[in-house]
Design a protein around this motif. Sequence first.
Motif, PDB file in Angstrom:
ATOM      1  N   HIS A 206       0.714  -1.070  -0.044  1.00 54.39           N
ATOM      2  CA  HIS A 206      -0.059  -0.035  -0.057  1.00 54.39           C
ATOM      3  C   HIS A 206       0.887   1.054   0.000  1.00 54.39           C
ATOM      4  O   HIS A 206       1.917   1.005   0.550  1.00 54.39           O
ATOM      5  CB  HIS A 206      -1.043   0.010   1.063  1.00 54.39           C
ATOM      6  N   PHE A 207       0.356   2.291  -0.901  1.00 56.83           N
ATOM      7  CA  PHE A 207       1.270   3.628  -0.695  1.00 56.83           C
ATOM      8  C   PHE A 207       0.030   4.723  -0.843  1.00 56.83           C
ATOM      9  O   PHE A 207      -0.768   4.690  -2.072  1.00 56.83           O
ATOM     10  CB  PHE A 207       2.059   3.644  -1.953  1.00 56.83           C
ATOM     11  N   ALA A 208       0.331   5.373   0.023  1.00 54.77           N
ATOM     12  CA  ALA A 208      -0.779   6.923   0.186  1.00 54.77           C
ATOM     13  C   ALA A 208      -0.420   7.839   1.055  1.00 54.77           C
ATOM     14  O   ALA A 208       0.741   7.717   1.870  1.00 54.77           O
ATOM     15  CB  ALA A 208      -2.077   6.286   0.732  1.00 54.77           C
ATOM     16  N   TYR A 240     -24.807  12.463  -1.243  1.00 56.23           N
ATOM     17  CA  TYR A 240     -24.199  12.730  -2.800  1.00 56.23           C
ATOM     18  C   TYR A 240     -24.266  11.052  -3.261  1.00 56.23           C
ATOM     19  O   TYR A 240     -23.147  10.613  -3.396  1.00 56.23           O
ATOM     20  CB  TYR A 240     -22.846  13.255  -2.192  1.00 56.23           C
ATOM     21  N   PRO A 241     -25.467  10.785  -3.628  1.00 52.49           N
ATOM     22  CA  PRO A 241     -25.216   9.646  -4.411  1.00 52.49           C
ATOM     23  C   PRO A 241     -24.569   9.305  -5.783  1.00 52.49           C
ATOM     24  O   PRO A 241     -24.764  10.289  -6.434  1.00 52.49           O
ATOM     25  CB  PRO A 241     -26.817   9.052  -4.379  1.00 52.49           C
ATOM     26  N   THR A 242     -24.010   8.258  -5.689  1.00 45.31           N
ATOM     27  CA  THR A 242     -23.094   7.889  -6.976  1.00 45.31           C
ATOM     28  C   THR A 242     -23.585   6.689  -7.645  1.00 45.31           C
ATOM     29  O   THR A 242     -24.005   5.783  -6.775  1.00 45.31           O
ATOM     30  CB  THR A 242     -21.896   8.086  -6.931  1.00 45.31           C
ATOM     31  N   PRO A 243     -23.380   6.506  -8.923  1.00 45.61           N
ATOM     32  CA  PRO A 243     -23.685   5.070  -9.405  1.00 45.61           C
ATOM     33  C   PRO A 243     -22.999   4.119  -8.916  1.00 45.61           C
ATOM     34  O   PRO A 243     -23.489   2.921  -8.643  1.00 45.61           O
ATOM     35  CB  PRO A 243     -23.443   5.070 -10.790  1.00 45.61           C
ATOM     36  N   ALA A 244     -21.717   4.116  -8.595  1.00 46.98           N
ATOM     37  CA  ALA A 244     -20.738   3.154  -7.780  1.00 46.98           C
ATOM     38  C   ALA A 244     -20.593   3.546  -6.458  1.00 46.98           C
ATOM     39  O   ALA A 244     -20.211   5.025  -6.299  1.00 46.98           O
ATOM     40  CB  ALA A 244     -19.622   3.194  -8.535  1.00 46.98           C
ATOM     41  N   LYS A 245     -20.853   2.741  -5.572  1.00 49.09           N
ATOM     42  CA  LYS A 245     -20.634   3.032  -4.022  1.00 49.09           C
ATOM     43  C   LYS A 245     -19.227   3.216  -3.777  1.00 49.09           C
ATOM     44  O   LYS A 245     -18.459   2.584  -4.154  1.00 49.09           O
ATOM     45  CB  LYS A 245     -21.433   2.064  -3.147  1.00 49.09           C
ATOM     46  N   ARG A 246     -18.877   4.273  -2.951  1.00 47.11           N
ATOM     47  CA  ARG A 246     -17.471   4.630  -2.512  1.00 47.11           C
ATOM     48  C   ARG A 246     -16.987   3.819  -1.033  1.00 47.11           C
ATOM     49  O   ARG A 246     -18.204   3.936  -0.306  1.00 47.11           O
ATOM     50  CB  ARG A 246     -17.036   5.958  -2.449  1.00 47.11           C
ATOM     51  N   PRO A 247     -16.051   3.540  -0.965  1.00 50.73           N
ATOM     52  CA  PRO A 247     -15.568   2.868   0.436  1.00 50.73           C
ATOM     53  C   PRO A 247     -15.647   4.253   1.430  1.00 50.73           C
ATOM     54  O   PRO A 247     -15.098   4.887   0.941  1.00 50.73           O
ATOM     55  CB  PRO A 247     -14.443   2.394   0.049  1.00 50.73           C
ATOM     56  N   LEU A 248     -16.117   3.909   2.367  1.00 55.30           N
ATOM     57  CA  LEU A 248     -15.983   4.945   3.561  1.00 55.30           C
ATOM     58  C   LEU A 248     -14.607   5.007   4.208  1.00 55.30           C
ATOM     59  O   LEU A 248     -14.032   6.156   4.568  1.00 55.30           O
ATOM     60  CB  LEU A 248     -17.110   4.590   4.444  1.00 55.30           C
ATOM     61  N   ASN A 249     -13.991   3.841   4.148  1.00 58.91           N
ATOM     62  CA  ASN A 249     -12.676   3.843   4.904  1.00 58.91           C
ATOM     63  C   ASN A 249     -11.777   3.355   3.857  1.00 58.91           C
ATOM     64  O   ASN A 249     -11.473   2.301   3.452  1.00 58.91           O
ATOM     65  CB  ASN A 249     -12.857   2.748   6.111  1.00 58.91           C
ATOM     66  N   SER A 250     -10.926   4.466   3.466  1.00 59.82           N
ATOM     67  CA  SER A 250      -9.703   4.153   2.418  1.00 59.82           C
ATOM     68  C   SER A 250      -8.464   4.323   3.230  1.00 59.82           C
ATOM     69  O   SER A 250      -7.414   4.736   2.430  1.00 59.82           O
ATOM     70  CB  SER A 250     -10.106   5.327   1.401  1.00 59.82           C
ATOM     71  N   ARG A 251      -8.454   4.127   4.424  1.00 60.84           N
ATOM     72  CA  ARG A 251      -6.994   4.483   5.321  1.00 60.84           C
ATOM     73  C   ARG A 251      -6.310   3.116   4.779  1.00 60.84           C
ATOM     74  O   ARG A 251      -6.899   2.042   4.908  1.00 60.84           O
ATOM     75  CB  ARG A 251      -7.344   4.394   6.599  1.00 60.84           C
ATOM     76  N   LEU A 252      -5.071   3.373   4.351  1.00 60.70           N
ATOM     77  CA  LEU A 252      -4.017   2.211   4.091  1.00 60.70           C
ATOM     78  C   LEU A 252      -2.927   2.090   4.907  1.00 60.70           C
ATOM     79  O   LEU A 252      -2.350   3.001   5.149  1.00 60.70           O
ATOM     80  CB  LEU A 252      -3.678   2.339   2.657  1.00 60.70           C
ATOM     81  N   ASP A 253      -2.653   1.186   5.219  1.00 61.10           N
ATOM     82  CA  ASP A 253      -1.402   0.628   6.259  1.00 61.10           C
ATOM     83  C   ASP A 253      -0.199   0.384   5.167  1.00 61.10           C
ATOM     84  O   ASP A 253      -0.022  -0.418   4.429  1.00 61.10           O
ATOM     85  CB  ASP A 253      -1.612  -0.450   7.009  1.00 61.10           C
TER      86      ASP A 253
END
Length: 284
Positions: A206-208, A240-253
């Motif tokens: 992972h890299f962020a 803010y609905p979108t066609p594709a559901k976004r992840p709420l938790n995008s935290r990366l180790d």
Amino acid sequence: MRYLVFGATGQLARELARHDGVTCLGRDLADFTDPESGARLVEETEADAVIIAAAYTAVDRAEEEETLATTVNATAPGVIAGAAAARGLPLVHVSTDYVFDGSGDSPRSPDEPVSPLGAYGRTKLAGEDAVRAAGGPHAIIRTSWVVSAHGSNFVKTMRRLGAERDRLTIVADQIGGPTPAADLAQACLAAADGLVKDPARGGTYHFAGAPDVSWADFAREIFARSGISCEVVDIPSSEYPTPAKRPLNSRLDCSALETDFGIKRPDWRDGLQDIIEELEAQGA
């Protein structure tokens, strides 16, 4: 070192192109809807390592074009990885936090169970599996929230909208690490170098950028550094609905990448300042 990069016009590819020894291939030479075209280029290359920086990234449209997205994000990388493995060439493949379901509030480590919420995540996960199955030396680097002075991204959108409006509602319950493409490019090159020196290394990483932040707070920082007076109002994703559901938790180790390759997690605020200065120099 010589690097063969698939991709030419995307955010990451354009940053990679700024480095010495990099040859970027656009769609005119490597069309990912024709996966074999990429394999032929790997068979002929004199490069020391291969980097896949091309992808189908239209998250919402992928819900209707999953077959096409699968060809670009899974089939083509798998074929390219197979060609690289046959020659013993290290491969760096860029993936996404969308392979996770976004549950919880802790940073996800590379070995945690995956469960994509939508088509884009499914196709990128299939691409990871195809790269692993090829059996060659590789590093799969999952990243999140990529931004730069190029193409379409959150920084450019916020600067445009913030200059036009006095008030914006921005999602505040999605949390992740913004990643300047310039930092991601350096990470990809460092991983490729590491694999050339020791092909036994590698795996999934992972890299962020750090620190983790909400989209709303990211927007506030963009406005503050851009000198834009625009109020940001926090809203939940449900508004803010979108066609594709976004992840709420995008935290990366991201610790494994530092352990194996010495690649540290960058402060995205430094990268953001560079992006804003580049945009201002362009008059954008």
